[in-house]
Write a protein that holds these residues in place. Structure first.
Motif: not given
Length: 204
Positions: A144-145, A147-150, A171
């Motif tokens: 889930e983490l 998938r974050r855009e950054d 990041w």
């Protein structure tokens, strides 16, 4: 995949600009090392992002355990660290999962590391599978983490001597405020000769 890290805590009055120059002069030496997935050159400065110390650290993800052994004890590069800092302890973890994020094509500028102790857990059915369930939950949370855009890369690994998980995330620009409990680092450089070869997803 294997993960490893060593950390050097520096005196409060250490010449940090000089250290940055020395690191910059050497950080391309592993850019083409066979068997290395990635090496993140990390830095924490006391008073920034909640850091209590000045610290230089390196975090590795290895595709080949022989490459890690050659680096550490076979004259493959670790001797430069020993000459400059003395011989630090090197933590090692067995890889559980590694995931590429939407920011994989960028140069990461920040990293987070979160250590979690896995305490003995009640297993009312005596199946011995409570640990497997907990690990799968951690991998699901990592996915889930990631998938974050950054997010550039997210990895999870375990030390089975101390039963400790490490979650390491690169990041794009900075570690988001919601990553509470994680140590925050500036990424000075990323050597990633085998990044594309790191298995994507769960490792079994």
């Amino acid at each position: 995949m294997l993960a490893s890290q060593y950390e050097m805590t520096l005196p409060a009055d250490y010449d940090l600009p000089m250290l940055r120059k020395r690191i910059a002069a050497a950080w391309h030496t592993l850019d083409d090392l066979d068997g290395l997935g990635l090496k993140a050159y990390l830095f924490r400065e006391r008073g920034r992002d909640g850091s209590p110390v000045n610290e230089y650290s390196c975090f590795y993800l290895w595709n080949d355990p022989g490459a890690m052994a050659g680096f550490l004890v076979g004259g493959g590069g670790f001797e430069r660290i020993i000459r400059f800092f003395g011989r630090p302890a090197v933590r090692q973890w067995s890889g559980l999962a590694c995931l590429s994020g939407p920011a994989r094509g960028t140069t990461p500028r920040a990293a987070s590391r979160q250590l979690t102790v896995l305490p003995p857990e009640a297993d009312p059915e005596s199946t011995g599978l409570a640990l497997a369930t907990r690990i799968q939950q951690e991998i699901d949370a990592l996915a889930e983490l990631a998938r974050r855009e950054d997010v550039h890369t997210a990895a999870l690994a375990v030390d089975t001597q101390h039963w400790q998980l490490v979650r390491f995330v690169l990041w794009q620009d900075s570690v988001p405020p919601d990553q509470q409990g994680a140590e925050r680092y500036e990424v000075l450089h990323l050597s990633a000769p085998g990044l594309a070869d790191l298995p994507n997803g769960r490792h079994w």
